[in-house]
Structures are given as structure tokens and as C-alpha cells.
Design a protein around this motif. Structure first.
Motif, short mmCIF file in Angstrom:
data_model
loop_
_atom_site.label_atom_id
_atom_site.label_comp_id
_atom_site.label_asym_id
_atom_site.label_seq_id
_atom_site.Cartn_x
_atom_site.Cartn_y
_atom_site.Cartn_z
N UNK A 59 -3.51 6.36 25.13
CA UNK A 59 -4.15 7.86 25.72
C UNK A 59 -4.34 8.93 24.84
N UNK A 60 -4.55 10.03 25.18
CA UNK A 60 -4.55 11.08 24.46
C UNK A 60 -3.30 11.54 23.71
N UNK A 61 -2.35 11.51 24.63
CA UNK A 61 -0.93 11.97 24.22
C UNK A 61 -0.03 10.81 23.65
N UNK A 62 -0.36 9.49 24.03
CA UNK A 62 0.44 8.21 23.55
C UNK A 62 -0.55 7.51 22.92
N UNK A 63 -0.37 7.22 21.71
CA UNK A 63 -1.17 6.14 20.86
C UNK A 63 -0.70 4.78 21.30
N UNK A 64 -1.87 3.83 21.06
CA UNK A 64 -1.12 2.24 20.75
C UNK A 64 -0.92 1.53 21.97
N UNK A 123 0.78 -1.18 -0.07
CA UNK A 123 0.01 -0.04 0.09
C UNK A 123 0.83 1.35 0.12
N UNK A 124 1.75 1.23 1.02
CA UNK A 124 2.89 2.42 0.77
C UNK A 124 3.32 2.58 -0.20
N UNK A 125 3.80 1.63 -0.81
CA UNK A 125 4.91 1.88 -2.18
C UNK A 125 3.92 2.05 -3.45
N UNK A 126 2.56 1.60 -3.34
CA UNK A 126 2.08 1.74 -4.75
C UNK A 126 0.81 2.86 -4.62
N UNK A 127 0.11 3.26 -3.24
CA UNK A 127 -0.82 3.83 -3.36
C UNK A 127 -0.66 5.24 -2.55
N UNK A 128 0.50 5.03 -1.68
CA UNK A 128 0.54 6.65 -0.78
C UNK A 128 1.77 7.03 -1.25
N UNK A 129 1.75 8.56 -1.07
CA UNK A 129 2.73 9.41 -1.05
C UNK A 129 3.62 9.57 0.24
N UNK A 130 4.91 9.91 0.07
CA UNK A 130 5.56 10.01 1.38
C UNK A 130 4.69 10.93 2.36
N UNK A 131 4.34 11.99 1.82
CA UNK A 131 3.66 12.88 2.74
C UNK A 131 2.39 12.20 3.53
N UNK A 132 1.83 11.44 2.78
CA UNK A 132 0.52 10.53 3.30
C UNK A 132 0.86 9.67 4.11
N UNK A 133 2.18 9.13 4.21
CA UNK A 133 2.69 7.85 4.89
C UNK A 133 2.86 8.80 6.26
N UNK A 134 3.63 9.63 6.00
CA UNK A 134 4.10 10.60 7.29
C UNK A 134 2.75 10.94 8.21
N UNK A 135 1.86 11.58 7.28
CA UNK A 135 0.55 12.11 8.06
C UNK A 135 -0.08 10.77 8.75
N UNK A 136 -0.13 9.65 8.27
CA UNK A 136 -0.67 8.59 8.95
C UNK A 136 -0.18 8.23 10.43
N UNK A 137 1.26 8.20 10.20
CA UNK A 137 2.01 7.88 11.25
C UNK A 137 1.77 9.04 12.36
N UNK A 138 1.69 10.28 11.90
CA UNK A 138 1.82 11.32 12.85
C UNK A 138 0.42 11.33 13.62
N UNK A 139 -0.49 11.03 12.83
CA UNK A 139 -2.00 11.09 13.53
C UNK A 139 -2.30 9.77 14.41
N UNK A 140 -1.49 8.69 14.03
CA UNK A 140 -1.77 7.56 14.93
C UNK A 140 -1.15 7.76 16.45
N UNK A 141 -0.42 9.03 16.46
CA UNK A 141 0.29 9.24 17.90
C UNK A 141 1.24 8.17 18.36
N UNK A 142 1.84 7.56 17.60
CA UNK A 142 2.96 6.63 17.72
C UNK A 142 4.09 7.26 18.24
N UNK A 143 4.78 7.05 19.59
CA UNK A 143 5.70 7.48 20.03
C UNK A 143 6.85 6.48 20.00
#
Lengths: 381, 592
Positions: B340-345, B140-160
Motif C-alpha cells: 500500500x501507499x504507507x507500507x510497501x511489499x 552490488x551493495x559492496x562494489x557499486x553502491x555507497x552507504x547513502x545509496x543503499x539507505x535511499x533504496x531501502x527508504x524508498x522501498x517503503x519497507x517497514x
């Protein structure tokens, strides 16, 4: 360019300057032990900690880039307390034998201990032992005095490109040593000795020859190769006891083994200090001078290192003459040879220990006055 | 004949230690002798507690007959014939050996994200990983997503960052993405070195492909074509399995040039660390890969700007990377809703110490320590009282009983003087001396200090010496204050994370257990009766029946007394080893 404020004073420095650079520009003293302007930033001694507005924790000035509008405080009771603790820790793992230390009076650590008035130490404990080895005649390593500032490691790697030493072990046992803790076996440029801020690395030949305060420095040019490095002779009672170089010189303070350790010829008993004329044992020679033939005193060879002896084929005799006599004799003989055999029968060899100017004049003399291109010198014209 | 019988035997370190190999052998012999066909697997090969759970009940064996799972605990080779006879031949599971309620409670509050494949699939088989949706996220990441989109998903996942510091992963990728450079690096930090931690190890050994997939996605996001996995050489199985996985990926076209025909190139190499704890620090790790001494370097630049070989570099922990494919597949909202709100997953913890159910767990962030220790861990063993939990390894602190209801996330742990760290959790009970615990961790950090900066190199040594003084009864008034002051200074002046956090175990134990320190110094007593120099062993006359067990066991011949007569301990030769205390069945030995 960026402008920042340090202790209320504004200063403008080039981009990518560190806060330490900026403070030095303002002449604000910040103590350091591991910093060297020519070497990569290290951040090991933690003494140059400063406070920056809006940063939660003090940072080290040597590893922080100056940024526009930065507000820096270099001294406060809290910062000085932290520095003092760090110094106390350092001194708790140091022999503190300044009384007999070669570097006393010229030691950054000693100076800091003095300024921070560390008479007693809250921390007492185990110290690193060091077993002395090293058979080499140049570098004395007293590694129990080493504060692990890493300047020697960096100068060896970054400036000299040798990488003869590095850190080994971990924790309090950390030490700087050659590979596998063997004897030091490098090119002995002594750059490590030059940058060492304490008495951990010193020159073997300048041990017990005199400490910093009773030494006069004379700036001169290194007599060895054509690089013409600037050196400073440390002179005590008219004897050169050490050679160093200053940072603001053409060679930026760096020297090689010859320049740093090869000064013994100055006071060598074999060195010629007056003109001598060699008298062939077969022919004898007539001098305009009335003085009788002269035998050099024992030990004063002047014969290419071969001691004169009545039994050898080199059984020469020397006569001490004045410069005028010597020059007259040289001019006379060169003229005779040139007239009889032509200029190409003469060749000139100059010394690498002469200055560039002297060497220039010499080749000019051979080419223009004698009229031959037969001139050379170990570093080549 | 269709093989509808599966027998999975736990062969993790504790599985092996408790005789897993013999159990497998016994099953093989038994099955052969009855002529049935069955698949016998080494299931939880090395700590994949995600499945058969928890090491405390090893050897665990899962028997699947016609799709029906049964789990046996504490299996010994001698039990195998009965299991085979009754369960496999007659279809009646051996009820008294089946794992009880505890086993299921252990899993109840866990949410498996990172560990979801651990133990479920064969880590050495790429097809097993592909069968559970592996490399779908990378595709998915290689074929469907732009780098910016990948970063955006990771950002909004709240993964630390799961390595301990908790830097937002998306932000880190974003910084690197924005820097223009032909060469960028992706590094996976598998240099897990905390005593008692085995989270990353389990993931690398149990599900290596998820780490590789996470790295491929990261490479695509930041535009990197070269990656390194830095694994300590003490993890030979992790190195082996990662190498197998990497080789399989090259064969399958998932690594190398033109991945999946997308035109994207990414090479991956394993770099083995030589076992220095400090190489888990980002800059030291990069210097180590460069071939230099693993020593932290000052952060004039962020790694995202100038990292490995002065090129933009993203360095993430094993667990962080293993989270990425799941986030890409299931979406950022799903992941962030777990925490939690500040730390996802979720976060993987290695639960060790004085707990009933030691093992590897994965829980959503925000769970309380009480839930982890009592609900999952089953409480303290032998009915003793809980004293403290040490989180974050040698960089963390000890959290006392009164703070058990705090939520587990980066901020609240820091607030009470500990850290999240990489996920080690050591539970201590009333028989643990807090001064001794602090000393243990400081001994570790002192020995592992790289020696570069003075506060860490000398400061931790001096702290350790003070602690030693306290435990042998040589301390003086003011030593606690000196420890606190020095510890605070080290926490401010050190160069890297190792030194900055090294005083935590000491400072947190002083903070919550100051009375124990004072007892050592003022009364010369160790309340938990651990510090040898401060305790004496004696025999309680009213309980001693003269059995002589202690006398026989004493290695120093310090116990005197005739058979059937009350024994005595001679304090002179006594080496305070505690053997008599352990062997006495009548509680007649007193330690104080």
C-alpha cells in the motif's frame, strides 16, 4: 544547558539531565519507588509518569532526557489515576502488615499509599509467597514485601561491584535472589538494605529495636578504616540501634559491612570505659593513689579478650584510676624506659578506630616527643 | 542413466508428523526395486510452505518426470507403489491423488518475495542460493553502491519492520548511518515467540542465506563490522542451518575480512536465546546478548545511537533482512508497488486455527482479511461459521466478521484494536469462546512478563484472575468495566511492548464480543460451550440409540444405561472432558 517548562515553571538544567532531575531541581514532587540518583535509570515502578506536550502517551520522567523547550505536566487527574492504579496493583501483591513492619514510618510505599489514600483495593488476588531462609547474621530478607524496584540489584552490581543478587523467574513469580536461590552469601556490605524503599531488606540486628519515629540520629565518622565515611547513628534511649549514611556525604551514603553492621562494640560489655592500670601479679606496684588494688567485675575483661582468672599466667589485676593518674603513670614509665634504653626501645601502635586527627597526633607524639619511628597502625601510616 | 526423475517429499513438521519419513523410505525401496535412477529429496524441510504449500494436505509429494511437475496430496506409504508403477514407469499420473483445485487456489493470491526460495532451493547448499542470484545484491551493495545509496533504496522501498511495530527500515538505517562510531552492530531478531507463529523460522530454515545477505548489505550501509543473529534455542534446525550458511559464507569469502575483495569486513555470529518471549523486545534482546538478564531497559537512547554495548545498533527482524536482497536487486519501486501507499511489499503470515488450508502464506500488504481467510485459507473447516481472526499473537487482538474487509496493513489493524505483529493469524470459529481465547493469550503474556514493571507484572495477573472468575462463573457485575479500565491503564503505563500490548486480546474481545462476556457473568453460560464450569453435558433421548460408545469412552464412568437403552449422564462424576460429545455419531450428546 537546556531550558524546559515543568508545570508552568521554567528551569534550566545540564544536558542529559532527565525530566525527573529537572523537576527535583524545581522541588516539584514526583513519586518514585525505583529511582536512585546514584544508580542507572530503571523505569520499573512507572510512578513518575508525566505528560509531555505533543507526545501521545505519558512517559516516565526518570527515563526521559530533558530537551530544550519541552513542556511537561507532572500532575493531572489522569496521571494521578494511573499512579493510583499502579499503587493499587503493587499493594495487591504486598503483605500490608505495616503494623509490625520494621520500616513503618520510613517506607516509601507506605507513604505513597497514605498520600494516595488507598484504603480499599480494587484488585485482590494471588500474592507471591516467600520461604525464609538465610542463616547470615546481617541481612533480613522478607521478600514478600519486595516491590522489585531493583535498587538492591543495581547497587550490588553498579556500586559494590559484587553482583550477589539478581532477578529470577518471570511473571508474578519474579523475585530477587542469590544464584540458584541459595542463601545469601556475600560480603554483607548492606548497601542493598540501605537502598531498599520498603521493609523487604532490613538489618537482622536492628529488628524490634525501635522504629523510625522514636529514634534520634547523631552524625559522626565511621571509626573503622581511614576512609572516614560519614555515618549516622540511630539512637533510641541512648542505645545505638542502627547505622546509616546520608547521600550528601563524602561517601555518598555508601558504607561497608563494618561501618553498617559493626557498631555492637559501642555497647559491648567488654568495652573499656575508664582507664585501668594493670598490676603485675609478681611485683605488685605502687600507686600514688590510695585506693586499693582493683579487680574488674566478672565479664569486664579488658585483657585482650582473655578473661582474667587467678589460675592463668595472665593473672593480672586491674586498678581503676583517673585520667590524670593514668597519664602521669604513662609519662613516668615512658621517660624511664627512654632514659635507660633509648627512644628506639619504644614503639607505638595506634587504633584504626581512632579518627584521622587522633592518629596523626599519635604518630607525631611518638616521632617528635619519644623520638622514634617505631609507630604503626593496622591501616598503616 | 540420466536422472530425469525427481521426487520431492515434504518433511516439514507436519510432513514428518503425517509420516513423511515413511513415504521417503517407501519411494527409495520402490525405486530401487525397479532399478530406475531418481533423485529423492526432502523438499519442504520444516514449514517451507512456500513450495508444497500447505501443511493441511500433507504428506505432499512432488514428482517431476522430464520436467513435468505433478503434486500428490495426502500421500501414504501404501500409495507409493502405485505412483511409481503408473506414473514413473508408465507415465500416467495417478489422477485421483493429484492435488486439486484447492492447492492451486491456495497459491493464487500469494506473491512470494521472502519465501521465493523457500522449498525451491537446498538451504544447506550455498551454491543453490548462488544459482538463483544469491549474493548478487550483496555484491552490488559492496562494489557499486555507497552507504547513502543503499539507505535511499531501502527508504524508498517503503519497507517497514516486519517484527510487528512497523518502524520504517530505511529510517532506522539512516539514523545509524549518521552516527559516527568505530564500532556498530547489526542484529537480526530471530526470537520469534508468538504462539502459532512460524514465519521467521521458515525463512531461517528454508533460506538462511537471504537473511545473511540482508545483514551484509545492512552492515555496509551503516558501516558495521560485527553482526549477531539472535535465534531462540527452541529452533535447533534454524540454528544449524544458519551456522552451516555462515560457515559456507566464510569459506566463500562472503563473510570475514575483505569480503569479495572489496576491503569490507563483516563478522557474523549466532547467539542462542534461552527461550524468553520478552527477548524479542529489542532492548531485552541486546541485554541478553550482553550476557545479562533479558529484561527491557528504558529507551533513553535509540538503539541506533546506543544499543548493544552502548554502540550504535541496527536491529531488524528476520523477514525484514530477507527482503533486503530482493529490494536491492529488483529496485525500490518494484517493492513498494506491491504494497500500500504507507507500507510497501509483502508480508508472511502463519495461517492457523479453524481453517481448511492452514499454512504459511505470503501476501502483498493491503490484501483484505477476507481474501486471506476465504480465498487462500479456503474458509472455515467443517462448515462452521467464522467468528473472529486473531492477529499479532498475544499482543494483537481479535477482529470480528464484520471487519473482514479491512485491508491488512499496520495502520488499519491498529485502528480496529489489533496489531500486525510478526504475522501470526489464528482463525476462530463459532465453537471458540472469546473469553477463553482472551484468557489463553493473557496467560501467555503473564507467564512471559519479565517482572520489571508493575502494570505488566501484577496488572496482567489481576486481569487474568478476573477472566478466570468470569470463566468459572464467579464474576460479578462491574468486572467487565474493571477489566477495561485496568487494561487501558496497563496499555499506557507499561514499560515495553509486551506490557503495552498485553491487554489487547482482552480489550478487543470485550469490544467486539461483549455479549459473550455478559452471558458468562449474568447468565452463567458460555455461549460457545467451552468454559467447563459453565456447561453441562446431557443426552438427548430422541437421538440416543443406546450404542454405548459414550459409555465406553467416558473416563469418569459418568454415563449409565443398558445396551440398546437410552443412556444418561450423571453430572456428579462428570469431568466435562467432552469425550462423549466427540464419540457420539448420532449427535445425541448436548453440550450447553
Amino acid at each position: 544547558m537546556v531550558t524546559l517548562t515543568i508545570d508552568g515553571k521554567k528551569v534550566t538544567v545540564r544536558k542529559l539531565s532527565t525530566v525527573l532531575d529537572a523537576a527535583r531541581k524545581l522541588n516539584i514532587p514526583i513519586p518514585t519507588l525505583c529511582h536512585h540518583p546514584e544508580l542507572s535509570p530503571y523505569g520499573g515502578c512507572r510512578l513518575c509518569i508525566i505528560e509531555i506536550k505533543d507526545l501521545a502517551r505519558p512517559v516516565t520522567a526518570c527515563t526521559t532526557f530533558a530537551r530544550e523547550g519541552m513542556e511537561v505536566i507532572t500532575t493531572s487527574p489522569y496521571l494521578e489515576k494511573l499512579r493510583k492504579t499502579t499503587l493499587e496493583l503493587l499493594l495487591s501483591d504486598h503483605p500490608n502488615d505495616c503494623m509490625v513492619c520494621e520500616r513503618a514510618g520510613d517506607c516509601t510505599l507506605q507513604e505513597l499509599a497514605y498520600f494516595y489514600d488507598i484504603r480499599e483495593n480494587r484488585f485482590v488476588g494471588e500474592k507471591r509467597p516467600f520461604i525464609k531462609k538465610d542463616e547470615n547474621p546481617f541481612v533480613e530478607r522478607a521478600m514478600e514485601k519486595c516491590i522489585l524496584c531493583g535498587q538492591c540489584v543495581r547497587v550490588c552490581d553498579e556500586i559494590q561491584g559484587v553482583g550477589a543478587i539478581d532477578f529470577a523467574y518471570r511473571g508474578l513469580k519474579t523475585k530477587i535472589c542469590p544464584p540458584f536461590e541459595k542463601d545469601l552469601d556475600c560480603e554483607f556490605c548492606g548497601q542493598c538494605v540501605a537502598v531498599c524503599p520498603t521493609g523487604a531488606l532490613t538489618g537482622k540486628m536492628w529488628a524490634q529495636k525501635g522504629r523510625q519515629q522514636d529514634v534520634r540520629t547523631v552524625d559522626t565518622v565511621c571509626p573503622y578504616c581511614g576512609c572516614g565515611c560519614n555515618i549516622s547513628l540511630h539512637v533510641r534511649r541512648n542505645e545505638v540501634i542502627r547505622v546509616s549514611s546520608k547521600e550528601d556525604t563524602i561517601n555518598e551514603g555508601w558504607l561497608c559491612a563494618k561501618g553498617r553492621f559493626g557498631y555492637e562494640f559501642i555497647h559491648n560489655s567488654d568495652r573499656l570505659t575508664k582507664p585501668l592500670i594493670r598490676i603485675s601479679p609478681k611485683e605488685g606496684f605502687e600507686f600514688s593513689s590510695q585506693s586499693p588494688s582493683f579487680n574488674p567485675p566478672p565479664g569486664k575483661g579488658g585483657n585482650g579478650g582473655v578473661r582474667s582468672s587467678p589460675l592463668t599466667p595472665h593473672n593480672s589485676r586491674f586498678k581503676e584510676v583517673s585520667w590524670d593518674e593514668a597519664f602521669d603513670y604513662i609519662a613516668k614509665r615512658l621517660k624511664e624506659i627512654k632514659d635507660s634504653y633509648g627512644p628506639d626501645s619504644i614503639g607505638g601502635l595506634s587504633s584504626a578506630r581512632c579518627t584521622n586527627e587522633e592518629n596523626f597526633l599519635f604518630q607525631k607524639f611518638i616521632r617528635a616527643v619519644i623520638g622514634t619511628n617505631n609507630v604503626d597502625h593496622c591501616a598503616r601510616y | 542413466m540420466r536422472a530425469d526423475i525427481k521426487i520431492k517429499v515434504c518433511m516439514g513438521p507436519s510432513g514428518i508428523a503425517t509420516g513423511g519419513a515413511d513415504v521417503i523410505e517407501a519411494f527409495k525401496n520402490e525405486i530401487n526395486s525397479i532399478g530406475k535412477k531418481a533423485i529423492i529429496e526432502e523438499r519442504c524441510s520444516l514449514h517451507q510452505v512456500g513450495c508444497l504449500g500447505f501443511c493441511a494436505k500433507d504428506v505432499l509429494v512432488e514428482v517431476v518426470v522430464d520436467g513435468k511437475k505433478t503434486i500428490y496430496e495426502y500421500v501414504k506409504p501404501g500409495m507409493v507403489s502405485r505412483i511409481v508403477k503408473e506414473h514413473i514407469l508408465e507415465g500416467n499420473p495417478v489422477t485421483e491423488w493429484i492435488a486439486g483445485e484447492e492447492y492451486y487456489n491456495f497459491h493464487k493470491k500469494q506473491i512470494k518475495v521472502v519465501l521465493s526460495n523457500c522449498g525451491e532451493i537446498d538451504p544447506e547448499d550455498i551454491n543453490a542460493y548462488l544459482a538463483v542470484g544469491g549474493y548478487e545484491a550483496a555484491r552490488m551493495a559492496l562494489t557499486l553502491m555507497s552507504p547513502e545509496e543503499i539507505v535511499e533504496v531501502v527508504k524508498s522501498s517503503n519497507l517497514r519492520g516486519r517484527g510487528g511495530a512497523g518502524f520504517p527500515t530505511g529510517l532506522k538505517w539512516d539514523l545509524s548511518l549518521k552516527i559516527k562510531s568505530d564500532v556498530k552492530y547489526v542484529i537480526c531478531n530471530g526470537d520469534e515467540g508468538d504462539p502459532g507463529a512460524f514465519m521467521d523460522r521458515s525463512v531461517m530454515e528454508g533460506d538462511p542465506h537471504s537473511v545473511i545477505e540482508g545483514m551484509i548489505i545492512c552492515a555496509k550501509a551503516i558501516g558495521s563490522h560485527q553482526g549477531y543473529i539472535y535465534v531462540r534455542a527452541e529452533y535447533p534446525l534454524a540454528v544449524k542451518r544458519l551456522q552451516i550458511a555462515i560457515n559456507q559464507c566464510y569459506e566463500a569469502g562472503l563473510l570475514g575480512e575483505n569480503i569479495l575483495g572489496t576491503g569490507f569486513d563483516f563478522d557474523l555470529k549466532i547467539y542462542q536465546g534461552a527461550g524468553a518471549f520478552v527477548c524479542g523486545e529489542a532492548t531485552a534482546l541486546m541485554r541478553s546478548i550482553e550476557g545479562k538478564r533479558g529484561m527491557p531497559t528504558p529507551k533513553l537512547w535509540r538503539s541506533a545511537e546506543k544499543g548493544l554495548w552502548e554502540k550504535p545498533t541496527v536491529l531488524n527482524n528476520v523477514e525484514t533482512f530477507a527482503n533486503i536482497p530482493r529490494i536491492i536487486l529488483k529496485g525500490a519501486d518494484w517493492y513498494s508497488s506491491l504494497g500500500t501507499e504507507r507500507s510497501g511489499g509483502t508480508k508472511v503470515f502463519a495461517l492457523t486455527g479453524k481453517m481448511k488450508n492452514a499454512g504459511l502464506i505470503e501476501v502483498p500488504l493491503g490484501i483484505t482479511l477476507r481474501e486471506i481467510i476465504y480465498d487462500i485459507g479456503g474458509g472455515i473447516e467443517n462448515g462452521r461459521a467464522f467468528k473472529a481472526v486473531q492477529t499479532g499473537g498475544p499482543s494483537g487482538g481479535c477482529i470480528p466478521a464484520e471487519l473482514l474487509d479491512i485491508e491488512v496493513d499496520y495502520e488499519s489493524l491498529a485502528l480496529v484494536g489489533s496489531i500486525m505483529g510478526s504475522g501470526g493469524m489464528v482463525v476462530l470459529d463459532e465453537t471458540d469462546c472469546m473469553v477463553d481465547i482472551a484468557k489463553f493469550f493473557l496467560e501467555f503474556t503473564q507467564a512471559e512478563s519479565c517482572g520489571k514493571c508493575i502494570p505488566c507484572r501484577v496488572g496482567t495477573k489481576r486481569m487474568l484472575e478476573i477472566l478466570n472468575r468470569i470463566t468459572v462463573g464467579n464474576a460479578k457485575e462491574g468486572d467487565i468495566e474493571l477489566l477495561e479500565e485496568l487494561g487501558q491503564d496497563i496499555k499506557v503505563t507499561s514499560l515495553c511492548g509486551l506490557g503495552l500490548t498485553a491487554p489487547n486480546p482482552v480489550l478487543s474481545t470485550i469490544r467486539y464480543f461483549r455479549n459473550e462476556y455478559e452471558a458468562h457473568i449474568k447468565d452463567k453460560k458460555c455461549p460457545a460451550a467451552v468454559c467447563k464450569d459453565l456447561i453441562t453435558f446431557s443426552i438427548l433421548e430422541e437421538f440416543c440409540n443406546g450404542c454405548g460408545a459414550c459409555k465406553r469412552a467416558c473416563p469418569a464412568d459418568a454415563i449409565i444405561g443398558k445396551r440398546k437403552k437410552i443412556h444418561k449422564i450423571d453430572p456428579e462424576p462428570c469431568i466435562k472432558c467432552g469425550t462423549c460429545f466427540d464419540v457420539c455419531k448420532f449427535n445425541a450428546i448436548m453440550k450447553m
